[in-house]
Design a protein around this motif. Sequence first.
Motif, PDB file in Angstrom:
ATOM      1  N   SER A 465       0.833  -1.201   0.000  1.00 53.22           N
ATOM      2  CA  SER A 465       0.000   0.000   0.000  1.00 53.22           C
ATOM      3  C   SER A 465       0.867   1.250   0.000  1.00 53.22           C
ATOM      4  CB  SER A 465      -0.892   0.031   1.249  1.00 53.22           C
ATOM      5  OG  SER A 465      -1.678  -1.132   1.335  1.00 53.22           O
ATOM      6  N   VAL A 466       0.376   2.274  -0.688  1.00 47.23           N
ATOM      7  CA  VAL A 466       1.066   3.559  -0.691  1.00 47.23           C
ATOM      8  C   VAL A 466       0.112   4.647  -0.230  1.00 47.23           C
ATOM      9  CG1 VAL A 466       2.001   5.365  -2.184  1.00 47.23           C
ATOM     10  CG2 VAL A 466       2.790   3.024  -2.440  1.00 47.23           C
ATOM     11  N   ALA A 467       0.597   5.494   0.642  1.00 44.94           N
ATOM     12  CA  ALA A 467      -0.117   6.709   1.028  1.00 44.94           C
ATOM     13  C   ALA A 467       0.743   7.896   0.620  1.00 44.94           C
ATOM     14  CB  ALA A 467      -0.368   6.735   2.535  1.00 44.94           C
ATOM     15  N   LEU A 468       0.109   8.958   0.164  1.00 45.51           N
ATOM     16  CA  LEU A 468       0.839  10.161  -0.236  1.00 45.51           C
ATOM     17  C   LEU A 468       0.900  11.139   0.923  1.00 45.51           C
ATOM     18  CD1 LEU A 468      -0.603  10.805  -3.814  1.00 45.51           C
ATOM     19  CD2 LEU A 468       1.366   9.408  -3.146  1.00 45.51           C
ATOM     20  N   MET A 469       2.080  11.739   1.118  1.00 48.99           N
ATOM     21  CA  MET A 469       2.281  12.737   2.159  1.00 48.99           C
ATOM     22  C   MET A 469       3.304  13.747   1.673  1.00 48.99           C
ATOM     23  SD  MET A 469       2.334  10.292   5.588  1.00 48.99           S
ATOM     24  CE  MET A 469       3.500  11.381   6.403  1.00 48.99           C
ATOM     25  N   ASP A 470       3.450  14.804   2.424  1.00 45.92           N
ATOM     26  CA  ASP A 470       4.467  15.802   2.121  1.00 45.92           C
ATOM     27  C   ASP A 470       5.818  15.367   2.690  1.00 45.92           C
ATOM     28  OD1 ASP A 470       4.812  18.792   1.177  1.00 45.92           O
ATOM     29  OD2 ASP A 470       5.957  18.574   3.042  1.00 45.92           O
ATOM     30  N   ALA A 471       6.887  15.821   2.048  1.00 51.27           N
ATOM     31  CA  ALA A 471       8.246  15.476   2.465  1.00 51.27           C
ATOM     32  C   ALA A 471       8.486  15.796   3.934  1.00 51.27           C
ATOM     33  CB  ALA A 471       9.257  16.221   1.598  1.00 51.27           C
ATOM     34  N   ARG A 472       7.900  16.871   4.417  1.00 48.86           N
ATOM     35  CA  ARG A 472       8.133  17.294   5.799  1.00 48.86           C
ATOM     36  C   ARG A 472       7.597  16.268   6.791  1.00 48.86           C
ATOM     37  NH1 ARG A 472       7.681  20.447   2.045  1.00 48.86           N
ATOM     38  NH2 ARG A 472       8.757  22.446   1.819  1.00 48.86           N
ATOM     39  N   SER A 473       6.391  15.799   6.548  1.00 48.16           N
ATOM     40  CA  SER A 473       5.821  14.811   7.466  1.00 48.16           C
ATOM     41  C   SER A 473       6.428  13.433   7.266  1.00 48.16           C
ATOM     42  CB  SER A 473       4.297  14.764   7.295  1.00 48.16           C
ATOM     43  OG  SER A 473       3.711  15.962   7.770  1.00 48.16           O
ATOM     44  N   ILE A 474       6.908  13.150   6.062  1.00 46.27           N
ATOM     45  CA  ILE A 474       7.646  11.895   5.864  1.00 46.27           C
ATOM     46  C   ILE A 474       8.926  11.923   6.688  1.00 46.27           C
ATOM     47  CG2 ILE A 474       8.912  10.499   4.183  1.00 46.27           C
ATOM     48  CD1 ILE A 474       6.799  11.341   2.098  1.00 46.27           C
ATOM     49  N   ALA A 475       9.621  13.059   6.671  1.00 47.35           N
ATOM     50  CA  ALA A 475      10.847  13.187   7.458  1.00 47.35           C
ATOM     51  C   ALA A 475      10.546  13.105   8.955  1.00 47.35           C
ATOM     52  CB  ALA A 475      11.550  14.495   7.129  1.00 47.35           C
ATOM     53  N   ALA A 476       9.426  13.705   9.381  1.00 43.23           N
ATOM     54  CA  ALA A 476       9.044  13.628  10.792  1.00 43.23           C
ATOM     55  C   ALA A 476       8.756  12.190  11.193  1.00 43.23           C
ATOM     56  CB  ALA A 476       7.825  14.514  11.053  1.00 43.23           C
ATOM     57  N   THR A 477       8.107  11.452  10.291  1.00 42.34           N
ATOM     58  CA  THR A 477       7.834  10.037  10.542  1.00 42.34           C
ATOM     59  C   THR A 477       9.130   9.247  10.597  1.00 42.34           C
ATOM     60  OG1 THR A 477       5.680  10.226   9.447  1.00 42.34           O
ATOM     61  CG2 THR A 477       6.611   8.004   9.661  1.00 42.34           C
ATOM     62  N   ALA A 478      10.058   9.575   9.699  1.00 40.88           N
ATOM     63  CA  ALA A 478      11.364   8.907   9.703  1.00 40.88           C
ATOM     64  C   ALA A 478      12.115   9.190  11.009  1.00 40.88           C
ATOM     65  CB  ALA A 478      12.186   9.355   8.504  1.00 40.88           C
ATOM     66  N   ALA A 479      12.036  10.438  11.453  1.00 37.46           N
ATOM     67  CA  ALA A 479      12.691  10.797  12.719  1.00 37.46           C
ATOM     68  C   ALA A 479      12.066  10.058  13.896  1.00 37.46           C
ATOM     69  CB  ALA A 479      12.586  12.311  12.938  1.00 37.46           C
ATOM     70  N   ASN A 480      10.793   9.654  13.722  1.00 36.50           N
ATOM     71  CA  ASN A 480      10.081   8.910  14.761  1.00 36.50           C
ATOM     72  C   ASN A 480      10.151   7.409  14.485  1.00 36.50           C
ATOM     73  OD1 ASN A 480       8.665   8.827  17.149  1.00 36.50           O
ATOM     74  ND2 ASN A 480       6.664   9.259  16.216  1.00 36.50           N
ATOM     75  N   LYS A 481      11.150   7.014  13.683  1.00 34.78           N
ATOM     76  CA  LYS A 481      11.447   5.602  13.406  1.00 34.78           C
ATOM     77  C   LYS A 481      10.273   4.840  12.792  1.00 34.78           C
ATOM     78  CE  LYS A 481      15.200   5.054  16.738  1.00 34.78           C
ATOM     79  NZ  LYS A 481      15.396   6.494  16.970  1.00 34.78           N
ATOM     80  N   GLY A 482       9.495   5.544  11.957  1.00 30.97           N
ATOM     81  CA  GLY A 482       8.455   4.859  11.194  1.00 30.97           C
ATOM     82  C   GLY A 482       7.052   5.002  11.744  1.00 30.97           C
ATOM     83  N   PHE A 483       6.867   5.690  12.840  1.00 34.41           N
ATOM     84  CA  PHE A 483       5.519   5.903  13.355  1.00 34.41           C
ATOM     85  C   PHE A 483       4.962   7.208  12.787  1.00 34.41           C
ATOM     86  CE2 PHE A 483       7.199   2.912  16.459  1.00 34.41           C
ATOM     87  CZ  PHE A 483       6.141   2.009  16.557  1.00 34.41           C
ATOM     88  N   LEU A 484       3.774   7.120  12.196  1.00 32.89           N
ATOM     89  CA  LEU A 484       3.181   8.231  11.457  1.00 32.89           C
ATOM     90  C   LEU A 484       3.138   9.498  12.309  1.00 32.89           C
ATOM     91  CD1 LEU A 484       1.782   8.969   8.750  1.00 32.89           C
ATOM     92  CD2 LEU A 484      -0.396   8.500   9.911  1.00 32.89           C
ATOM     93  N   THR A 485       3.772  10.556  11.806  1.00 28.53           N
ATOM     94  CA  THR A 485       3.931  11.788  12.568  1.00 28.53           C
ATOM     95  C   THR A 485       3.783  12.999  11.655  1.00 28.53           C
ATOM     96  OG1 THR A 485       5.534  10.671  14.015  1.00 28.53           O
ATOM     97  CG2 THR A 485       5.462  13.090  14.102  1.00 28.53           C
TER      98      THR A 485
END
Length: 760
Positions: A465-485
């Motif tokens: 599955s793919v969900a679309l998001m903005d780069a900023r929130s993708i980076a925030a999620t990455a900083a949170n080790k994969g938890f949607l942020t």
Amino acid sequence: MIQLYDAGVYLLHGTEIVESGQEIGLRTGREVSKEEAAKNTMAYRILEEHNTSGTMEKLQIRFDKLTSHDITFVGIIQTARASGLEKFPIPYVLTNCHNSLCAVGGTINEDDHMFGLTCAKKYGGVYVPPHQAVIHQYAREMLAGGGKMILGSDSHTRYGALGTMAMGEGGPELVKQLLNKTYDIKMPQVIGIYLDGEPVKGVGPQDVALAIIGATFSNGYVNNKVMEFVGPGVEKLSADFRIGIDVMTTETTCLSSIWKTDEKIREFYEIHGREEDYKELNPGDVAYYDGMVYVNLSEIRPMIAMPFHPSNTYTIEEVNANLKDILHDVEQKALVSLDGAVDYSLQDKIVDGKLYVDQGIIAGCAGGGFENICAAADLIRGHYIGADEFTFSVYPASTPIYMELIKNGAAADLMEAGAILKTAFCGPCFGAGDTPANNAFSIRHSTRNFPNREGSKLQSGQIASVALMDARSIAATAANKGFLTPATDMDVEHKGRTYHFDRNIYANRVFDSKGVADPSVKIKFGPNIKDWPSMPALPENLLLKVVSEIHDPVTTTDELIPSGETSSYRSNPLGLAEFALSRKDPAYVGRAKEVQKAQKAIEEGTCPLEVLEELKPVMAAVKTKFPEAGEGNLGIGSTIFAVKPGDGSAREQAASCQKVLGGWANIANEYATKRYRSNLINWGMLPFITEEDHEHLSFANGDYIFVPEIRKAIAEKAAEVKAYVVKGEDLAEVTFKLGDMTDAEREIITKGCLINYYRG
């Protein structure tokens, strides 16, 4: 956050929305008609400057420049060569950003690249080598110009933020331009997109775009219309931010887009060494729009488009607050999108009450911009993605952007956090790069999240599955080790890095003929590059077998011809056709080929009833009412029914694959985009429309439909045709509408396809 006006409105002084002409009269002291005010939109003025028809009701457009990538340019040039091409008459740029990975299918991808390079030399074009830039970033950096028009063979051809009206169409429309013909359309309606307020920190262009898509897609508010961005909020946005919104206008199904321009856009051109290409654009003092979308930028929050469409939008806060309910809703929609082909559940993505995602990607024409990636670097600096399932990949949209990210330290911040930086490549957008694991959930700042677009295959039991998001929130999620942020949850100070464009990167690597053709150059043909098979002209009568029936609310071009690994066969019409509808109806190709045997028998002068036994009772029933049918006046082929086909990509192969398998028509309740309907016509296929409810059709998969005197109906400009569904020994009458067609389109269909039309 977003308001859609129920009727047309006026825009006064470029800032005030006025709903009535009477009020305009009171405010200005003079009467202004809708017709007069409509001429004051930026879109009208640009279209008028490029129209050659002499009337603004029916446009015949000549574009300033053309652009294609390596999935489309081989077929375009092959078609144009077959039709008499001698030289590219206007600048034509061939980029190589889709089939960049050359390990799939042996040498065939790089063979296509060499075909492109030699054609650029022979016909006077521009060739951008693989990994240098994605098609649309190169166009922004090097092609766009204020008040200009660009036609591209990719659906996301959108440069409106830079003052350029750009359109994405199927390859045959570019062929017409290469042969000095025109792009023929009725004058489109123009919808104002009024931006007000200013985005809060953490909100990016994808968030704004998804909010607009969510408000306009399902109701068709901007379908086949021009979106014109105005209002005081525009000046609050950087050039990159505007570009990021603009590229996603394609997902609303609009025709094109245009924005008012200002000093920030002038600065963009200055940075790229092309200040002379800047032009200030504004609507007139009183402009009339056929509709208006009011967007309060200040109220937009980080968004997510859940599977399986960019319009399936929520705020990230909504998803986190209602996780089980929203995931269940996605699962219910998947029953339609995936036809129950695999067991699909997202419930295991809930970990400790939060949504865990497996992959984050920032890529392509939508996500790979300089500001997006710099913002992502700022958000993840000092964090790391961890050593678990979550992965993070970033694809800068061009080598000049990549170089600047290295120089200013953003690349180091990302890589230290665990991100992988890759070259300019469109693969993540269509399933040829970073394909996630089975049952994985990927968040992407890219353009689309259609079913299986990321590379999974239902027929092999694979689903992601793919969900679309903005780069900023993708980076925030990455900083949170994969938890949607959402990015708004992180208080980060952005560095505000300045972009410096290194023009030498292209000057030293891109082949630019400067418009000078060299006829002595021999084109390099790889063994996978094949000519189009011959295609017969439209016969007097047609017998069509329905070989696929699709009842999804919308059918994407990805489902008509899959993306991903099939792209390597885009230069081989018959090879690619083997994949047609393979992810939606795997039996389609076999059914179509079986019917095609009868047409081939006709062309060879033998009896079609001898090669396809099932035709005998069918023709017997037809001859009870049409005894003359079959005596040298009959064509036999296939058709498909879909409720609303053609959303998504501009790729012509969604139609041409059906054609080379013997398709003569599509039947639909409506067509999702103008470009797909145009592709059908350009490949000689009838774009039938039925007003029957799709759940109560008078025909079904496997039925034959006889269409008498279809050639005459096309020639006489009939708006609708009578056809007959063969039911045993009986014929049940059904009516199909044809919709608007230009004289040229009718002749293209009559001759069998665009290639035949130009051959004479």
